[in-house]
Design a protein around this motif. Structure first.
Motif, PDB file in Angstrom:
ATOM      1  N   THR A 211      -6.995  -3.549  -0.583  1.00 50.88           N
ATOM      2  CA  THR A 211      -6.547  -2.145  -0.582  1.00 50.88           C
ATOM      3  C   THR A 211      -6.405  -1.543   0.815  1.00 50.88           C
ATOM      4  OG1 THR A 211      -8.629  -0.904  -0.838  1.00 50.88           O
ATOM      5  CG2 THR A 211      -7.607  -1.791  -2.870  1.00 50.88           C
ATOM      6  N   VAL A 212      -6.279  -2.371   1.834  1.00 49.92           N
ATOM      7  CA  VAL A 212      -6.059  -1.886   3.200  1.00 49.92           C
ATOM      8  C   VAL A 212      -4.563  -1.584   3.369  1.00 49.92           C
ATOM      9  CG1 VAL A 212      -6.179  -2.485   5.655  1.00 49.92           C
ATOM     10  CG2 VAL A 212      -8.038  -3.135   4.100  1.00 49.92           C
ATOM     11  N   VAL A 213      -4.251  -0.385   3.839  1.00 49.53           N
ATOM     12  CA  VAL A 213      -2.858   0.046   3.976  1.00 49.53           C
ATOM     13  C   VAL A 213      -2.145  -0.784   5.044  1.00 49.53           C
ATOM     14  CG1 VAL A 213      -1.310   1.966   4.488  1.00 49.53           C
ATOM     15  CG2 VAL A 213      -3.427   2.380   3.213  1.00 49.53           C
ATOM     16  N   GLN A 214      -1.036  -1.388   4.642  1.00 48.79           N
ATOM     17  CA  GLN A 214      -0.217  -2.214   5.525  1.00 48.79           C
ATOM     18  C   GLN A 214       1.131  -1.572   5.840  1.00 48.79           C
ATOM     19  OE1 GLN A 214      -1.488  -5.099   6.761  1.00 48.79           O
ATOM     20  NE2 GLN A 214      -3.348  -4.603   5.632  1.00 48.79           N
ATOM     21  N   ARG A 215       1.610  -0.702   4.916  1.00 48.02           N
ATOM     22  CA  ARG A 215       2.924  -0.071   5.089  1.00 48.02           C
ATOM     23  C   ARG A 215       2.816   1.398   4.701  1.00 48.02           C
ATOM     24  NH1 ARG A 215       7.793  -3.586   3.149  1.00 48.02           N
ATOM     25  NH2 ARG A 215       8.545  -2.895   5.171  1.00 48.02           N
ATOM     26  N   TYR A 216       3.498   2.244   5.478  1.00 46.69           N
ATOM     27  CA  TYR A 216       3.404   3.690   5.258  1.00 46.69           C
ATOM     28  C   TYR A 216       4.668   4.304   5.846  1.00 46.69           C
ATOM     29  CZ  TYR A 216       1.050   8.297   5.326  1.00 46.69           C
ATOM     30  OH  TYR A 216       0.690   9.595   5.119  1.00 46.69           O
ATOM     31  N   ASN A 217       5.492   4.909   5.002  1.00 46.00           N
ATOM     32  CA  ASN A 217       6.783   5.365   5.527  1.00 46.00           C
ATOM     33  C   ASN A 217       6.758   6.801   6.033  1.00 46.00           C
ATOM     34  OD1 ASN A 217       6.934   6.764   3.039  1.00 46.00           O
ATOM     35  ND2 ASN A 217       9.088   6.286   2.745  1.00 46.00           N
TER      36      ASN A 217
ATOM     37  N   PRO B 242       0.938   7.724  10.712  1.00 41.88           N
ATOM     38  CA  PRO B 242       0.750   6.299  10.441  1.00 41.88           C
ATOM     39  C   PRO B 242      -0.496   5.747  11.133  1.00 41.88           C
ATOM     40  CG  PRO B 242       3.048   6.748  10.915  1.00 41.88           C
ATOM     41  CD  PRO B 242       2.292   8.015  11.200  1.00 41.88           C
ATOM     42  N   GLN B 243      -0.797   6.219  12.323  1.00 38.92           N
ATOM     43  CA  GLN B 243      -1.971   5.745  13.056  1.00 38.92           C
ATOM     44  C   GLN B 243      -3.262   6.052  12.303  1.00 38.92           C
ATOM     45  OE1 GLN B 243       0.430   7.720  14.350  1.00 38.92           O
ATOM     46  NE2 GLN B 243       1.475   6.343  15.759  1.00 38.92           N
TER      47      GLN B 243
ATOM     48  N   VAL C 270      -3.497   6.191   9.015  1.00 42.20           N
ATOM     49  CA  VAL C 270      -3.475   5.585   7.682  1.00 42.20           C
ATOM     50  C   VAL C 270      -3.449   4.058   7.723  1.00 42.20           C
ATOM     51  CG1 VAL C 270      -2.081   5.389   5.580  1.00 42.20           C
ATOM     52  CG2 VAL C 270      -2.414   7.620   6.664  1.00 42.20           C
ATOM     53  N   LEU C 271      -2.595   3.488   8.567  1.00 43.60           N
ATOM     54  CA  LEU C 271      -2.463   2.032   8.618  1.00 43.60           C
ATOM     55  C   LEU C 271      -3.797   1.389   8.998  1.00 43.60           C
ATOM     56  CD1 LEU C 271       1.015   1.844  10.323  1.00 43.60           C
ATOM     57  CD2 LEU C 271       0.495   1.209   7.961  1.00 43.60           C
ATOM     58  N   GLY C 272      -4.155   0.345   8.266  1.00 44.96           N
ATOM     59  CA  GLY C 272      -5.404  -0.358   8.518  1.00 44.96           C
ATOM     60  C   GLY C 272      -6.619   0.247   7.836  1.00 44.96           C
ATOM     61  N   GLN C 273      -6.420   1.334   7.100  1.00 49.96           N
ATOM     62  CA  GLN C 273      -7.529   2.005   6.413  1.00 49.96           C
ATOM     63  C   GLN C 273      -7.549   1.639   4.927  1.00 49.96           C
ATOM     64  OE1 GLN C 273      -9.847   3.887   8.052  1.00 49.96           O
ATOM     65  NE2 GLN C 273      -8.700   3.115   9.819  1.00 49.96           N
ATOM     66  N   PRO C 274      -8.718   1.626   4.290  1.00 46.56           N
ATOM     67  CA  PRO C 274      -8.793   1.385   2.843  1.00 46.56           C
ATOM     68  C   PRO C 274      -8.125   2.553   2.093  1.00 46.56           C
ATOM     69  CG  PRO C 274     -10.967   1.209   3.877  1.00 46.56           C
ATOM     70  CD  PRO C 274     -10.045   1.775   4.893  1.00 46.56           C
ATOM     71  N   PHE C 275      -7.138   2.237   1.288  1.00 49.65           N
ATOM     72  CA  PHE C 275      -6.342   3.271   0.629  1.00 49.65           C
ATOM     73  C   PHE C 275      -7.158   4.142  -0.312  1.00 49.65           C
ATOM     74  CE2 PHE C 275      -3.324   4.642  -2.754  1.00 49.65           C
ATOM     75  CZ  PHE C 275      -2.616   5.540  -1.984  1.00 49.65           C
ATOM     76  N   PHE C 276      -7.903   3.523  -1.232  1.00 51.86           N
ATOM     77  CA  PHE C 276      -8.549   4.294  -2.292  1.00 51.86           C
ATOM     78  C   PHE C 276      -9.860   4.966  -1.872  1.00 51.86           C
ATOM     79  CE2 PHE C 276      -5.929   1.310  -4.846  1.00 51.86           C
ATOM     80  CZ  PHE C 276      -5.118   2.264  -5.440  1.00 51.86           C
TER      81      PHE C 276
END
Length: 127
Positions: free
Chosen positions: A37-43, A54-55, A57-63
């Motif tokens: 659940t680690v964020v890899q893509r974020y538009n 994006p900085q 969010v990316l690389g952070q656990p989504f849930f």
């Protein structure tokens, strides 16, 4: 590139093949995360709508870090079930986002393909 539609049938396969720049052209939010659940893509659309860079969010656990309001049976559990069963997930649900904002009605599309490295939550805001 042809414009992406939130409800197009083959969207799961298309997202995997798109570059990050192509994802930024989508007129809805796209958040992709791996099996952990680690964020890899974020538009860009989602970044602007949610007010999160994006900085951040990316690389952070989504849930747990990015969207704890989705850590429930309606969203997170469906991804867990699909992963455990090895099946595909493609469901659209009405939802209300509440974290860091006033309650906002949206449509969420949950996408996961068996064996795919990235699973997606798509966010269509109501007009």
């Amino acid at each position: 590139m042809e414009a992406l539609a939130f409800d197009q049938p083959d969207l799961g396969q298309q997202l995997a093949a798109l570059s990050d720049a192509d994802l930024d052209e989508a007129a809805f939010g796209v958040i992709g995360f791996d099996a952990a659940t680690v964020v890899q893509r974020y538009n860009r659309f989602e970044s602007q709508a949610a007010g999160l860079s994006p900085q951040a969010v990316l690389g952070q656990p989504f849930f747990t870090s990015v969207a704890p309001c989705m850590n429930n049976f309606m969203v997170a559990q469906r991804f867990e079930d699909a992963l455990a069963e090895g099946g595909a997930l493609d469901v659209t649900i009405p939802y209300v986002l509440t974290l860091r904002m006033r309650p906002t009605k949206v449509q969420l599309r949950l996408l996961a393909l068996p064996g795919a490295a990235v699973r997606y939550v798509l966010v269509q805001r109501q007009s």
